[in-house]
Write a protein that holds these residues in place. Sequence first.
Motif, PDB file in Angstrom:
ATOM      1  N   ARG A 246       0.836  -1.218   0.000  1.00 15.28           N
ATOM      2  CA  ARG A 246       0.000   0.000   0.000  1.00 15.28           C
ATOM      3  C   ARG A 246       0.867   1.263   0.000  1.00 15.28           C
ATOM      4  O   ARG A 246       0.786   2.088   0.916  1.00 15.28           O
ATOM      5  CB  ARG A 246      -0.948  -0.020   1.216  1.00 15.28           C
ATOM      6  N   PRO A 247       1.714   1.431  -1.025  1.00 19.13           N
ATOM      7  CA  PRO A 247       2.663   2.559  -1.038  1.00 19.13           C
ATOM      8  C   PRO A 247       1.992   3.927  -1.065  1.00 19.13           C
ATOM      9  O   PRO A 247       2.586   4.912  -0.589  1.00 19.13           O
ATOM     10  CB  PRO A 247       3.475   2.319  -2.315  1.00 19.13           C
ATOM     11  N   THR A 248       0.765   4.010  -1.577  1.00 19.89           N
ATOM     12  CA  THR A 248       0.061   5.293  -1.596  1.00 19.89           C
ATOM     13  C   THR A 248      -0.135   5.830  -0.182  1.00 19.89           C
ATOM     14  O   THR A 248      -0.173   7.050   0.039  1.00 19.89           O
ATOM     15  CB  THR A 248      -1.302   5.154  -2.301  1.00 19.89           C
ATOM     16  N   ALA A 285       2.490   3.464  -6.542  1.00 18.79           N
ATOM     17  CA  ALA A 285       2.022   4.533  -5.666  1.00 18.79           C
ATOM     18  C   ALA A 285       1.264   5.567  -6.487  1.00 18.79           C
ATOM     19  O   ALA A 285       1.647   5.881  -7.618  1.00 18.79           O
ATOM     20  CB  ALA A 285       3.210   5.182  -4.962  1.00 18.79           C
TER      21      ALA A 285
END
Length: 330
Positions: A246-248, A285
Motif C-alpha cells: 500500500r505505497p500510496t 504509488a
Amino acid sequence: MIIIENDQIAPETCRNAVVAIGNYDGVHRGHQMLLSLAFREARALHAPFGVVTFEPHPRTLFRPNEPVFRITPPAMKAKLLGGCGADFMQILTFDRDLASKEAESFVREELVDRLGVCHVVTGYDFHFGKGRKGSPEMMRTLGKELGFGVTVVEQVTDDDGVAPFSSSSIRRELRQGEVSSANQQLGYRWTVLSRVVPGDQRGRTMGFPTVNIALENGCDPGEGIYAVRVRNGEKAWRGAGYIGKRPTFGKTDVVLEVYLLGFSGDLYGTELAVEFVEFIRPDQAFSDAEALTAQMQKDVQAIDAVLTTVEANDPIARFPLGKLQGEGRL
C-alpha cells in the motif's frame, strides 16, 4: 481423509497401505502423476492409499532465518492430497532427530513399524535419512529385504517433454507475478487458503470495501493487482485481489486484500480460498486516494472481463476443494 500427526498411532485402517512419500509443496502436475500411480497401485492391491510427508519444510530447519515461500501450506496441501484420493496423510515432524536418523532406520521405523506399508511410491530424486544418504535404489533394496514393493517415478515434464515440473520453478513464476504460467505447472490455480482478519478499513471510505486475508510467513508472490475467484464452501465470488505494501499510504507490510464484486456483508473469521487467475498490473504509488480510486474502477472492469472469459472457457482444472476428480488426478 485421516490426518495422522507425528506421534499418533496409525489406525488399523491405515496399515498395509500403498504410500507416496515426499514433501509435495505445490502438489503440482509432477506430484500429481506420482500420486496417480500410487492411487492406482492401491486400488489394484485393494489397499489404503496414504501420503507420508514432512512438516515444517526441511529448509525451515536448516535455514531458520530464511522464511520459506510455501506454495501450499499444510492446510492447503491436505485439501489437495485429499483431492488426489489419499485415504490418509502421515505428517512426520522434520526436526533434528528425524534429520539425523540413518536412512535404513527411517524406513524400518517410519514406514514398516509405524505403517506396515505394502508398497512405496517415490520420485527419482527423493533422498532421505542422515546426510540424505537414502536413495531410490536403497529404497528398492530395503523393500526386497523388508517385504514391500517399490515404484520409482521418473522425472515428469511438460506437454512438450522439455521442462520438468518443479516447486522451485513455480515459486519463481509466482514471485514474478507470472501466475498464469505457475497455474499451468500446478494443474490448478494457485490458491491462498486462510482466514479473514481485521484491516484498516480504508477501502470502505473509497467505495471498495475489502476482506483482508492472513498470509503465511514467507509468502511473497509478485506485488500488484490480480483477477481472483474467492470461495467459501459452495459460495463463490469474483474478486479484485491486491498483494502489496500500500505505497500510496506509506505502509511497509505486505498484505492480501480482496474486493468481492457484488458482495456486501461481514466475513471476519471466515476461512476463504482465494484462487489466483490472472495478473492485471504491478503495484504502484498514486498521488492521492482519488487517483487510486479511479485506477481501481478500471481494474475492476478489466477483472470482470477476464473472469467472464475464464468462466466461459475454463482452460485448466477447477480448484478441487478435496473432491476426487478421476482416478486419483485433480
